[in-house]
Design a protein around this motif. Sequence first.
Motif, mmCIF file in Angstrom:
data_model
loop_
_atom_site.group_PDB
_atom_site.id
_atom_site.type_symbol
_atom_site.label_atom_id
_atom_site.label_comp_id
_atom_site.label_asym_id
_atom_site.label_seq_id
_atom_site.Cartn_x
_atom_site.Cartn_y
_atom_site.Cartn_z
ATOM 1 N N LEU A 72 20.757 22.733 28.063
ATOM 2 C CA LEU A 72 22.128 22.263 28.320
ATOM 3 C C LEU A 72 23.007 22.254 27.070
ATOM 4 C CD1 LEU A 72 24.160 21.001 30.369
ATOM 5 C CD2 LEU A 72 23.361 18.769 29.594
ATOM 6 N N ALA A 73 22.593 21.496 26.059
ATOM 7 C CA ALA A 73 23.449 21.338 24.877
ATOM 8 C C ALA A 73 23.625 22.660 24.104
ATOM 9 C CB ALA A 73 22.899 20.231 23.978
ATOM 10 N N PRO A 74 22.541 23.398 23.806
ATOM 11 C CA PRO A 74 22.737 24.659 23.072
ATOM 12 C C PRO A 74 23.589 25.664 23.844
ATOM 13 C CG PRO A 74 20.377 24.180 23.353
ATOM 14 C CD PRO A 74 21.116 23.070 23.989
ATOM 15 N N LYS A 75 23.435 25.678 25.180
ATOM 16 C CA LYS A 75 24.247 26.610 25.976
ATOM 17 C C LYS A 75 25.730 26.276 25.876
ATOM 18 C CE LYS A 75 22.588 28.570 30.192
ATOM 19 N NZ LYS A 75 22.043 28.307 31.541
ATOM 20 N N LEU A 76 26.044 24.980 25.999
ATOM 21 C CA LEU A 76 27.447 24.574 25.912
ATOM 22 C C LEU A 76 28.016 24.929 24.542
ATOM 23 C CD1 LEU A 76 27.259 21.122 27.714
ATOM 24 C CD2 LEU A 76 28.433 23.169 28.524
ATOM 25 N N ARG A 77 27.168 24.783 23.541
ATOM 26 C CA ARG A 77 27.575 25.040 22.170
ATOM 27 C C ARG A 77 27.920 26.520 21.954
ATOM 28 N NH1 ARG A 77 28.324 22.606 17.590
ATOM 29 N NH2 ARG A 77 29.041 20.909 18.888
ATOM 30 N N VAL A 78 27.030 27.429 22.402
ATOM 31 C CA VAL A 78 27.318 28.851 22.188
ATOM 32 C C VAL A 78 28.490 29.296 23.067
ATOM 33 C CG1 VAL A 78 25.000 29.467 21.424
ATOM 34 C CG2 VAL A 78 25.569 29.684 23.838
ATOM 35 N N LYS A 79 28.609 28.681 24.221
ATOM 36 C CA LYS A 79 29.728 29.024 25.100
ATOM 37 C C LYS A 79 31.048 28.718 24.395
ATOM 38 C CE LYS A 79 30.988 28.324 29.922
ATOM 39 N NZ LYS A 79 30.737 27.465 31.074
ATOM 40 N N GLU A 80 31.060 27.550 23.750
ATOM 41 C CA GLU A 80 32.249 27.137 22.998
ATOM 42 C C GLU A 80 32.532 28.136 21.876
ATOM 43 O OE1 GLU A 80 32.736 23.029 20.942
ATOM 44 O OE2 GLU A 80 32.049 22.660 22.987
ATOM 45 N N LYS A 81 31.452 28.545 21.212
ATOM 46 C CA LYS A 81 31.585 29.463 20.075
ATOM 47 C C LYS A 81 32.129 30.818 20.531
ATOM 48 C CE LYS A 81 28.838 31.599 16.465
ATOM 49 N NZ LYS A 81 27.499 32.052 16.146
ATOM 50 N N VAL A 82 31.571 31.328 21.624
ATOM 51 C CA VAL A 82 32.011 32.619 22.153
ATOM 52 C C VAL A 82 33.484 32.566 22.529
ATOM 53 C CG1 VAL A 82 31.776 34.147 24.155
ATOM 54 C CG2 VAL A 82 29.742 33.402 22.914
ATOM 55 N N GLU A 136 35.638 32.291 19.188
ATOM 56 C CA GLU A 136 35.686 33.505 18.368
ATOM 57 C C GLU A 136 35.983 34.744 19.199
ATOM 58 O OE1 GLU A 136 32.013 33.583 16.193
ATOM 59 O OE2 GLU A 136 32.320 31.539 15.424
ATOM 60 N N LYS A 137 36.257 34.503 20.484
ATOM 61 C CA LYS A 137 36.611 35.593 21.404
ATOM 62 C C LYS A 137 35.604 36.736 21.367
ATOM 63 C CE LYS A 137 41.539 34.655 21.677
ATOM 64 N NZ LYS A 137 41.823 33.721 20.572
ATOM 65 N N LEU A 138 34.332 36.384 21.404
ATOM 66 C CA LEU A 138 33.286 37.402 21.422
ATOM 67 C C LEU A 138 33.156 37.959 22.842
ATOM 68 C CD1 LEU A 138 30.641 35.394 19.345
ATOM 69 C CD2 LEU A 138 32.089 37.258 18.535
ATOM 70 N N PRO A 139 32.624 39.175 22.980
ATOM 71 C CA PRO A 139 32.470 39.737 24.319
ATOM 72 C C PRO A 139 31.466 38.953 25.157
ATOM 73 C CG PRO A 139 31.429 41.124 22.656
ATOM 74 C CD PRO A 139 32.202 40.094 21.920
ATOM 75 N N LYS A 140 31.662 39.026 26.481
ATOM 76 C CA LYS A 140 30.825 38.278 27.425
ATOM 77 C C LYS A 140 29.338 38.614 27.280
ATOM 78 C CE LYS A 140 32.678 35.284 30.280
ATOM 79 N NZ LYS A 140 33.882 35.488 31.065
ATOM 80 N N ALA A 141 29.053 39.891 27.001
ATOM 81 C CA ALA A 141 27.658 40.330 26.894
ATOM 82 C C ALA A 141 26.929 39.551 25.803
ATOM 83 C CB ALA A 141 27.609 41.820 26.597
ATOM 84 N N GLU A 142 27.690 39.211 24.776
ATOM 85 C CA GLU A 142 27.142 38.447 23.656
ATOM 86 C C GLU A 142 26.570 37.113 24.149
ATOM 87 O OE1 GLU A 142 26.640 38.816 19.472
ATOM 88 O OE2 GLU A 142 27.438 40.197 20.981
#
Lengths: 264, 234
Positions: free
Chosen positions: A108-118, A121-127
Motif C-alpha cells: 500500500l504505502a510504497p505503491k502510493l509513494r511511487v504513484k505520487e512520484k510518477v 515527475e510526469k513519467l510514462p505510465k509504463a514506468e
Amino acid sequence: MFLEVKNITKKFDDTDVLKGIDFNLEKGQVLSIIGSSGSGKTTLLRCLNFLETPDTGTIFVDGDCIFNAGDTHKKSFEEIRENRLSFGLVFQSFNLFPQYSVMENLMLAPKLRVKEKVKKEKLPKAELKKMYEEIHAKALDILASVGLSEKVDAYPCQLSGGQQQRVSIARALMLDPDILFFDEPTSALDPEITGEVLKVIKSLAARNMTMIIVTHEMNFAREVSDKIVFMDAGVVAAEGTPKEIFESENERLHHFLASFNNAQ
Amino acid sequence: MSFIDITLELLAGFGYTLALFFLTLVLAIPLGMLIAFCRMSNCKPVQNITKIFIWIIRGIPLMLLIFMIYYLPGLLGVTNVFHNVDIYFTSLLKSNEVVKIGSFIAVLIAFVINYACYFAEIFRGGIESIPHGQYEAGEVLGLTKTQIFTKIVLKQVVKRILPPMTNEIITLVKDTALANAIAIPEIIITAKDFAARQAIIWPLFYTAVFYLIFVGLVTIILGKAENKLSYFKA
C-alpha cells in the motif's frame, strides 16, 4: 553519531512524562529501552516518530536536524511526512489494515509513494507498472525473510498474533527505514509465540539494521542490544552496554531488574 | 375495475415512492457525510452549530418538517413557490389533474435534510469507532491524511455502518408514505381513494405487497454488500 536525541521533554496536561531525554545511537546499533510502566518509554518512542510533538528538544539523524522544538515555524503534516520516511515503527498491537491481504498491506504505502512520484515527475505510465512489479518482488523477498512466504494472500484475521506482528515488521521494512522502532513488539502476544517475533528482530540485528526497541523481555534485550537505556519517571536513569546495565549498582535499576526476576 | 387496472394505478402511485426513495438516498448520503464532518470538526462553533441543527431536525416529526418546508416560502412573504411550480407544470402539460412537481420537491427537501441528519450520526459513529492505531499506522507509513481516510479507514467504516444503514434505509422506504401529507398521490393515497370513492377495500391490503417486495429487494442487496465485506474483521 547517527541519531542524536537532545533534551526531549513532554508534558500531558500537568504531568511531566518526559523530563529531558538525551541519548545517541551509532548506525547499525541496537538500542533497547527498558523501564517500568509509566516511565515514559512509549511516549519517547511516539515523540521520535512524530506521533506526539515534544515540548522541547532536538532530534538529529545523520547530522540533519529533523526536529527542533525551538523552531518558530511549526512544521506542517506534509513536512513531517517527509521526515517520517527515515523511520519505521512496529506497534504493540500490530495495526495491520484488516481489509487488505498480507501482500496488499506491504504494498500500500510504497505503491502510493511511487504513484505520487510518477505523477510529479510526469513519467510514462509504463514506468509505474514496472515500479509496481519491483515493489511486488521486494515484498516477496521481505516476506520470505520473516518466514511468511506462504501467507502472501492471507488476511490479517486469518493469522496468529505472532504472524501478524511479523507482517507488520515486513510492512515497516518495505520503506527502507534508516531506523526501525519497536514499541513493545511482543507484549500483545502469548508467551509461546513471542519467540518467533524475537527471532525476526534478531535476524535484523544480524544484518546491522539500526533499531530502537522498547521491551519488557529482559533476556532478549540483554542478548540483542548494543546499548540499553533504563528509563525511570521520565528520565534516563541509567545507560550502557547490556553488561553494564545488568551488573549495575544503580539502586532503582537494581530494584526494577529484581522485580523482573521475581516475576519469572 | 379489474385487478390489473388497480395494480397499474397503484404502481403509478408507487412510482412516487420509488422516485422519492432513490433521490433521497442519492442526495442525503453526501449531505450526511458533510454534516458528519462538520459535527466532528475541530472548530468548536462549527461543531456546536451542527449539533444544534441535528437536534432540531431529528426532534421535529418528519411530517411536520414537510409542512414547514412547504409553507416556509409563504410565511417568509414570498408566494408559495412549491404550489406555483405545481400550477405552472399543470398548465404547461395541459393536464386535467394537478402535476405535483413543486410539492414533490418540497417533500424531497424535507426527506433529504431529515435523513442526512440520521445518516450523519451513523457515519460519525462509524468513523469514530475505527481504532486510532489505524490512523497512526498510516501516518508512520507516510500516507497523507486523505490517503489514510480513503485507503484505510473508509472501507472499515462502510463495513461497520452497513447494518444500521440498512435499518435506516428500510425506514426510508416506509416513510415515503408521509408524502401524502401534502397530497402527493403516492400509493397509499391511491389505495385509500379506491376505498373512499368506489368502496373497494382490498387494494389497501394489496399495497402492503408492494412495500414488502421492495423492502425485500433492499434487504437482499444490502445483505449482499455485507457479505462482500465479511472476508475481513474490523
